[in-house]
Design a protein around this motif. Structure first.
Motif, PDB file in Angstrom:
ATOM      1  N   PRO A  80      12.873 -68.280  47.900  1.00  0.00           N
ATOM      2  CA  PRO A  80      13.992 -68.690  47.027  1.00  0.00           C
ATOM      3  C   PRO A  80      15.195 -69.217  47.808  1.00  0.00           C
ATOM      4  CG  PRO A  80      13.072 -66.606  46.270  1.00  0.00           C
ATOM      5  CD  PRO A  80      12.461 -66.889  47.620  1.00  0.00           C
ATOM      6  N   THR A  81      15.491 -68.595  48.965  1.00  0.00           N
ATOM      7  CA  THR A  81      16.635 -69.043  49.752  1.00  0.00           C
ATOM      8  C   THR A  81      16.408 -70.441  50.304  1.00  0.00           C
ATOM      9  OG1 THR A  81      17.196 -66.773  50.365  1.00  0.00           O
ATOM     10  CG2 THR A  81      18.070 -68.530  51.757  1.00  0.00           C
ATOM     11  N   LEU A  82      15.206 -70.696  50.837  1.00  0.00           N
ATOM     12  CA  LEU A  82      14.933 -72.022  51.382  1.00  0.00           C
ATOM     13  C   LEU A  82      14.937 -73.076  50.281  1.00  0.00           C
ATOM     14  CD1 LEU A  82      14.326 -73.828  53.754  1.00  0.00           C
ATOM     15  CD2 LEU A  82      11.893 -73.283  53.503  1.00  0.00           C
ATOM     16  N   LEU A  83      14.374 -72.758  49.125  1.00  0.00           N
ATOM     17  CA  LEU A  83      14.357 -73.725  48.039  1.00  0.00           C
ATOM     18  C   LEU A  83      15.768 -74.034  47.522  1.00  0.00           C
ATOM     19  CD1 LEU A  83      11.266 -72.535  45.972  1.00  0.00           C
ATOM     20  CD2 LEU A  83      11.445 -74.571  47.417  1.00  0.00           C
ATOM     21  N   ALA A  84      16.693 -73.079  47.677  1.00  0.00           N
ATOM     22  CA  ALA A  84      18.086 -73.335  47.293  1.00  0.00           C
ATOM     23  C   ALA A  84      18.785 -74.250  48.285  1.00  0.00           C
ATOM     24  CB  ALA A  84      18.840 -72.010  47.175  1.00  0.00           C
ATOM     25  N   ALA A  85      18.258 -74.281  49.523  1.00  0.00           N
ATOM     26  CA  ALA A  85      18.894 -75.087  50.566  1.00  0.00           C
ATOM     27  C   ALA A  85      18.232 -76.441  50.746  1.00  0.00           C
ATOM     28  CB  ALA A  85      18.863 -74.320  51.888  1.00  0.00           C
ATOM     29  N   ALA A  86      16.911 -76.496  50.579  1.00  0.00           N
ATOM     30  CA  ALA A  86      16.161 -77.707  50.891  1.00  0.00           C
ATOM     31  C   ALA A  86      15.240 -78.075  49.741  1.00  0.00           C
ATOM     32  CB  ALA A  86      15.331 -77.495  52.158  1.00  0.00           C
ATOM     33  N   ASP A  87      15.012 -79.353  49.566  1.00  0.00           N
ATOM     34  CA  ASP A  87      14.089 -79.823  48.554  1.00  0.00           C
ATOM     35  C   ASP A  87      12.654 -79.487  48.970  1.00  0.00           C
ATOM     36  OD1 ASP A  87      12.315 -82.209  47.347  1.00  0.00           O
ATOM     37  OD2 ASP A  87      14.090 -81.913  46.103  1.00  0.00           O
ATOM     38  N   PRO A  88      11.753 -79.201  48.026  1.00  0.00           N
ATOM     39  CA  PRO A  88      10.354 -78.919  48.390  1.00  0.00           C
ATOM     40  C   PRO A  88       9.669 -80.042  49.149  1.00  0.00           C
ATOM     41  CG  PRO A  88      10.774 -78.231  46.132  1.00  0.00           C
ATOM     42  CD  PRO A  88      12.003 -78.972  46.588  1.00  0.00           C
ATOM     43  N   THR A  89      10.194 -81.269  49.050  1.00  0.00           N
ATOM     44  CA  THR A  89       9.599 -82.381  49.799  1.00  0.00           C
ATOM     45  C   THR A  89       9.873 -82.285  51.290  1.00  0.00           C
ATOM     46  OG1 THR A  89      11.543 -83.774  49.448  1.00  0.00           O
ATOM     47  CG2 THR A  89       9.773 -83.918  47.812  1.00  0.00           C
TER      48      THR A  89
END
Length: 379
Positions: free
Chosen positions: A311-320
């Motif tokens: 969740p933290t990474l997805l809040a910072a970076a796009d899944p692409t």
């Protein structure tokens, strides 16, 4: 690799090694042409059928955090005093057979092989010339022998920037490398140091991919009983390198460079709010630079990402911008299975994001590998 002893002087290349080099140049030229869409990869599928290594279906994962230690590289490391002749860490007993078994078991179509040699191993120029050559040519040979199962990131000797530029050019132009691997620091200087600007400028000109790998804190750390430095120090090392690239403006000055951060960016996504807050107080990089970088970096899942950090990474970076990675063989077969199962069942990821992370993002980022896989599937 293990903490190195003082490397011994390089040896003069033998006629057989020069012959192998010519063969690798030819193979690399083919890889460049394939990557540019100029030719097919004749014999790719025949090669895998002949060796009984057809591998998983075309929709298999692409492992971008994937290490390899072919025999020639291992022997160089032993001769240089980096590894003991017998024993040593489990990853030093890498074999192609076990690697392919692990890949097939977990539906990994291809691994982008790299060798995270500590930067101190290349402090001597002669050792750096020979060692980087052996590392890159042995990985290029692995790709040439198994073109639909592997790509590779090439080593460069960061302690000798003129040499590193030559090594990058040879690897990218003649060996067909998919990018370069850089350790987080060299001689106590992190990647944003101005000493490395000429190399970054050349790689930016080439629109290259850079895979940033930790090696431990340059000043060393306080050993914690029962706690490996891989748990805390390695992610911190990656975080330092990322913040240094942001604070020095290196990332903004080289907009055409693609930078992959190991281990989901270390602690960078988690401390991003603190970095932005510090920037507003004049105690860190400019807040806008931090925000741009978070969306610009690529991140692999080899923290491992799931289930805690997703969740933290997805809040910072796009899944692409997220890439599947295992850290094989530093992470053994059973653990590759455990982290992959966690990823496959991560509730924070929808099917589309999981598909992009498993494969699509890497194919878009690494066109040479994508071209070989496409032609192999069509043959």
């Amino acid at each position: 690799m293990a903490t190195p002893r003082a490397p011994r002087p390089a040896t003069t290349p033998t006629p057989s090694s020069l012959t192998r080099r010519r063969a690798l140049r030819a193979a690399g030229a083919g890889a460049v042409a394939v990557g540019a869409g100029l030719t097919s990869a004749p014999g790719a599928s025949a090669d895998t059928r002949r060796r009984g290594e057809g591998g998983p279906p075309g929709a298999g994962r692409i492992d971008t955090h994937h290490h390899a230690l072919p025999p020639a590289m291992r022997q160089w490391a032993i001769d240089a005093g980096l590894l003991p002749p017998e024993g040593g860490p489990d990853w030093a007993r890498w074999t192609l057979r076990e690697t392919l078994e692990v890949m097939d078991t977990h539906h990994i179509a291809a691994g982008v092989a790299s060798a995270p040699v500590p930067s101190v191993a290349f402090r001597d120029r002669a050792v750096a010339k020979e060692g980087v050559r052996v590392c890159n040519e042995s990985l290029a040979e692995l790709v040439a022998d198994h073109p639909t199962r592997f790509g590779f990131f090439a080593n460069v000797a960061m302690a000798h920037i003129d040499l590193a530029i030559e090594q990058a050019a040879y690897a990218l132009d003649e060996l067909g490398a998919d990018g370069v691997i850089m350790m987080t620091s060299t001689g106590g200087r992190y990647l944003g140091d101005s000493a490395f600007d000429p190399l970054f400028a050349e790689l930016n000109r080439r629109r290259a991919v850079v895979f940033v790998h930790p090696q431990g804190l340059p000043e060393g750390g306080t050993e914690l009983p029962g706690v490996s430095e891989a748990i805390g120090d390695f992610p911190l090392d990656t975080t330092r390198a990322a913040l240094n690239l942001i604070a020095t403006g290196t990332l903004d000055r080289h907009p055409d460079l693609a930078v992959i951060l190991s281990h989901a960016g270390g602690f960078l996504p988690y401390v991003a709010g603190r970095a932005v807050s510090a920037g507003r107080q004049g105690e860190g990089p400019a807040p806008d630079a931090v925000r741009r970088a978070l969306r610009r970096f690529y991140y692999d899942t080899a923290l491992p990402l799931s289930p805690y950090a997703t969740p933290t990474l997805l809040a910072a970076a796009d899944p692409t911008r997220i890439l599947y990675g295992t850290d094989w063989p530093a992470r053994p077969a059973g653990e590759v299975g455990a982290i992959t199962a966690d990823f496959d069942h991560d509730p924070a990821l929808d099917p589309g994001s999981r598909r992009r992370i498993n494969r699509d993002n890497a194919l878009r980022l690494l066109p040479r590998l994508a071209a070989r896989l496409k032609r192999g599937a069509a043959s």
